[in-house]
Design a protein around this motif. Structure first.
Motif, PDB file in Angstrom:
ATOM      1  N   ASP A 112       0.827  -1.207   0.000  1.00  0.00           N
ATOM      2  CA  ASP A 112       0.000   0.000   0.000  1.00  0.00           C
ATOM      3  C   ASP A 112       0.862   1.257   0.000  1.00  0.00           C
ATOM      4  N   HIS A 113       1.971   1.238   0.737  1.00  0.00           N
ATOM      5  CA  HIS A 113       2.869   2.393   0.740  1.00  0.00           C
ATOM      6  C   HIS A 113       3.450   2.632  -0.654  1.00  0.00           C
ATOM      7  N   PHE A 114       3.833   1.551  -1.321  1.00  0.00           N
ATOM      8  CA  PHE A 114       4.388   1.703  -2.669  1.00  0.00           C
ATOM      9  C   PHE A 114       3.319   2.187  -3.649  1.00  0.00           C
ATOM     10  N   ARG A 115       2.076   1.751  -3.449  1.00  0.00           N
ATOM     11  CA  ARG A 115       0.989   2.257  -4.299  1.00  0.00           C
ATOM     12  C   ARG A 115       0.790   3.752  -4.074  1.00  0.00           C
ATOM     13  N   ARG A 116       0.883   4.180  -2.829  1.00  0.00           N
ATOM     14  CA  ARG A 116       0.748   5.615  -2.529  1.00  0.00           C
ATOM     15  C   ARG A 116       1.878   6.418  -3.170  1.00  0.00           C
ATOM     16  N   MET A 117       3.086   5.886  -3.114  1.00  0.00           N
ATOM     17  CA  MET A 117       4.222   6.583  -3.725  1.00  0.00           C
ATOM     18  C   MET A 117       4.020   6.736  -5.227  1.00  0.00           C
ATOM     19  N   GLU A 118       3.590   5.658  -5.881  1.00  0.00           N
ATOM     20  CA  GLU A 118       3.424   5.722  -7.329  1.00  0.00           C
ATOM     21  C   GLU A 118       2.229   6.594  -7.712  1.00  0.00           C
ATOM     22  N   ALA A 119       1.177   6.571  -6.896  1.00  0.00           N
ATOM     23  CA  ALA A 119       0.040   7.459  -7.157  1.00  0.00           C
ATOM     24  C   ALA A 119       0.479   8.919  -7.070  1.00  0.00           C
ATOM     25  N   ALA A 120       1.366   9.214  -6.131  1.00  0.00           N
ATOM     26  CA  ALA A 120       1.894  10.577  -6.011  1.00  0.00           C
ATOM     27  C   ALA A 120       2.703  10.952  -7.248  1.00  0.00           C
ATOM     28  N   ASN A 121       3.473  10.002  -7.765  1.00  0.00           N
ATOM     29  CA  ASN A 121       4.246  10.265  -8.982  1.00  0.00           C
ATOM     30  C   ASN A 121       3.329  10.531 -10.173  1.00  0.00           C
ATOM     31  N   HIS A 122       2.260   9.751 -10.283  1.00  0.00           N
ATOM     32  CA  HIS A 122       1.299   9.977 -11.370  1.00  0.00           C
ATOM     33  C   HIS A 122       0.651  11.354 -11.234  1.00  0.00           C
ATOM     34  N   LEU A 123       0.367  11.749  -9.998  1.00  0.00           N
ATOM     35  CA  LEU A 123      -0.216  13.072  -9.775  1.00  0.00           C
ATOM     36  C   LEU A 123       0.753  14.158 -10.217  1.00  0.00           C
ATOM     37  N   GLU A 125       3.093  13.919 -12.485  1.00  0.00           N
ATOM     38  CA  GLU A 125       3.175  13.914 -13.948  1.00  0.00           C
ATOM     39  C   GLU A 125       1.956  14.589 -14.568  1.00  0.00           C
ATOM     40  N   ALA A 126       0.783  14.338 -13.988  1.00  0.00           N
ATOM     41  CA  ALA A 126      -0.430  14.982 -14.501  1.00  0.00           C
ATOM     42  C   ALA A 126      -0.365  16.490 -14.304  1.00  0.00           C
ATOM     43  N   GLU A 127       0.175  16.913 -13.171  1.00  0.00           N
ATOM     44  CA  GLU A 127       0.296  18.348 -12.901  1.00  0.00           C
ATOM     45  C   GLU A 127       1.306  18.995 -13.847  1.00  0.00           C
ATOM     46  N   ILE A 128       2.394  18.285 -14.137  1.00  0.00           N
ATOM     47  CA  ILE A 128       3.405  18.821 -15.056  1.00  0.00           C
ATOM     48  C   ILE A 128       2.824  18.937 -16.464  1.00  0.00           C
ATOM     49  N   ASP A 129       2.170  17.872 -16.934  1.00  0.00           N
ATOM     50  CA  ASP A 129       1.605  17.869 -18.285  1.00  0.00           C
ATOM     51  C   ASP A 129       0.477  18.879 -18.432  1.00  0.00           C
ATOM     52  N   GLY A 130      -0.172  19.188 -17.321  1.00  0.00           N
ATOM     53  CA  GLY A 130      -1.261  20.160 -17.363  1.00  0.00           C
ATOM     54  C   GLY A 130      -0.813  21.574 -17.097  1.00  0.00           C
ATOM     55  N   ASP A 131       0.496  21.805 -17.154  1.00  0.00           N
ATOM     56  CA  ASP A 131       1.071  23.130 -16.897  1.00  0.00           C
ATOM     57  C   ASP A 131       0.740  23.641 -15.501  1.00  0.00           C
ATOM     58  N   MET A 178      13.086  19.950 -14.217  1.00  0.00           N
ATOM     59  CA  MET A 178      13.468  19.639 -12.845  1.00  0.00           C
ATOM     60  C   MET A 178      12.370  18.824 -12.163  1.00  0.00           C
ATOM     61  N   ALA A 179      11.129  19.167 -12.438  1.00  0.00           N
ATOM     62  CA  ALA A 179      10.015  18.428 -11.851  1.00  0.00           C
ATOM     63  C   ALA A 179      10.001  16.984 -12.353  1.00  0.00           C
ATOM     64  N   ARG A 180      10.272  16.788 -13.650  1.00  0.00           N
ATOM     65  CA  ARG A 180      10.300  15.424 -14.198  1.00  0.00           C
ATOM     66  C   ARG A 180      11.460  14.629 -13.600  1.00  0.00           C
ATOM     67  N   GLN A 181      12.584  15.277 -13.403  1.00  0.00           N
ATOM     68  CA  GLN A 181      13.720  14.600 -12.779  1.00  0.00           C
ATOM     69  C   GLN A 181      13.381  14.198 -11.344  1.00  0.00           C
ATOM     70  N   THR A 182      12.591  15.032 -10.681  1.00  0.00           N
ATOM     71  CA  THR A 182      12.152  14.722  -9.323  1.00  0.00           C
ATOM     72  C   THR A 182      11.329  13.440  -9.301  1.00  0.00           C
ATOM     73  N   VAL A 183      10.429  13.286 -10.279  1.00  0.00           N
ATOM     74  CA  VAL A 183       9.617  12.070 -10.363  1.00  0.00           C
ATOM     75  C   VAL A 183      10.511  10.850 -10.568  1.00  0.00           C
ATOM     76  N   GLU A 184      11.507  10.973 -11.439  1.00  0.00           N
ATOM     77  CA  GLU A 184      12.425   9.858 -11.685  1.00  0.00           C
ATOM     78  C   GLU A 184      13.155   9.469 -10.402  1.00  0.00           C
ATOM     79  N   GLU A 185      13.577  10.460  -9.640  1.00  0.00           N
ATOM     80  CA  GLU A 185      14.269  10.165  -8.384  1.00  0.00           C
ATOM     81  C   GLU A 185      13.323   9.532  -7.371  1.00  0.00           C
ATOM     82  N   HIS A 186      12.076   9.982  -7.347  1.00  0.00           N
ATOM     83  CA  HIS A 186      11.087   9.342  -6.478  1.00  0.00           C
ATOM     84  C   HIS A 186      11.013   7.844  -6.777  1.00  0.00           C
ATOM     85  N   ARG A 187      10.941   7.515  -8.049  1.00  0.00           N
ATOM     86  CA  ARG A 187      10.811   6.101  -8.428  1.00  0.00           C
ATOM     87  C   ARG A 187      12.081   5.326  -8.074  1.00  0.00           C
ATOM     88  N   GLU A 188      13.225   5.978  -8.212  1.00  0.00           N
ATOM     89  CA  GLU A 188      14.475   5.311  -7.859  1.00  0.00           C
ATOM     90  C   GLU A 188      14.541   5.057  -6.354  1.00  0.00           C
TER      91      GLU A 188
END
Length: 249
Positions: A112-123, A125-131, A178-188
């Motif tokens: 569940d913790h890992f699902r929360r982390m990945e859901a945050a990453n998706h959020l 990415e959606a915020e970045i793509d939506g400007d 920088m925001a996209r790099q942050t997401v990559e580091e989150h996943r790492e």
């Protein structure tokens, strides 16, 4: 009004087993029970209202509220502006806290913790793509990281500290790359925790957090020092960052 009155009121709440949503006794009853005047009780309730611990209305009286860490952070930020405390100290506190909880996260993180982390990453990415500003997604990831330690007290401390970084995050994520790099580091970080690779998780998280220094949001003892010299942020950060854009809205 002394802090002793607040302490006695807190003990009364604990002794009665009151929870968020429960109504406190009337000012008259509290004054009688605590052995103080109604005016003193009224002042104590005003303090609790300011920090979000109670909500008061003419009809319902004082009702206990869930903890609002945003309010606590705002109160703390105000106190920091009035004292010598500065953002660099909050940064070091956050860095020490988050890196220190990683052993607990490696030991206790659940699916569940890992699902929360990945859901945050998706959020994010959606915020970045939506400007938009991916601040909420970033905060959600770090909340999930602290939650993975399975220690409610550490999680609460972290929640207050996280709120201090809402404005600096907005400055950091003006750069979409920088925001996209942050997401990559989150996943790492998440993958290292999942694999039980504590040293790797610590290295990535330290690099991840030290970006606040490299981007000038936290000053080191010598602004001209090299990137390599800035690596040991916890020992180099000093109490002299520019406050504009950090404490001010």
């Amino acid at each position: 009004m002394s802090t002793e009155v607040l302490a006695r009121l807190r003990q009364h709440i604990l002794a009665q087993g009151l929870k968020p949503g429960d109504r406190l006794p009337t000012e008259r009853d509290l004054a009688a029970g605590l052995g103080v005047s109604r005016g003193t009780v009224r002042e104590a309730l005003k303090v609790l209202e300011v920090i979000g611990a109670v909500a008061r209305s003419p009809r319902r009286g004082a009702v206990l509220q869930p903890v609002d860490f945003g309010i606590l952070a705002e109160v703390s930020r105000f106190l920091m502006v009035r004292t010598s405390a500065v953002f660099s100290e909050v940064f070091v506190a956050r860095r020490v806290l988050e890196v220190s909880v990683l052993p607990l996260a490696v030991a206790h993180a659940s699916p569940d913790h890992f699902r929360r982390m990945e859901a945050a990453n998706h959020l994010m990415e959606a915020e970045i793509d939506g400007d938009g500003s991916p601040v909420d997604g970033d905060m959600a990831f770090h909340r999930a990281l602290l939650a993975a330690a399975n220690n409610s007290l550490l999680e609460q401390f972290g929640e207050v500290i996280q709120e201090f970084f809402r404005d600096p995050r907005a400055h950091l994520f003006v750069d979409a790359e920088m925001a996209r790099q942050t997401v990559e580091e989150h996943r790492e970080i998440a993958e290292a925790i999942r694999a039980g690779d504590l040293p790797r998780a610590q290295r990535v998280l330290e690099r991840h957090l030290d970006r606040y220094v490299h981007r000038g949001l936290v000053q080191t003892s010598s602004p001209e020092e090299s990137t390599e010299a800035r690596h040991d942020v916890a020992s180099n950060v000093v109490a002299s960052p520019a406050r504009q854009g950090v404490f001010d809205d």
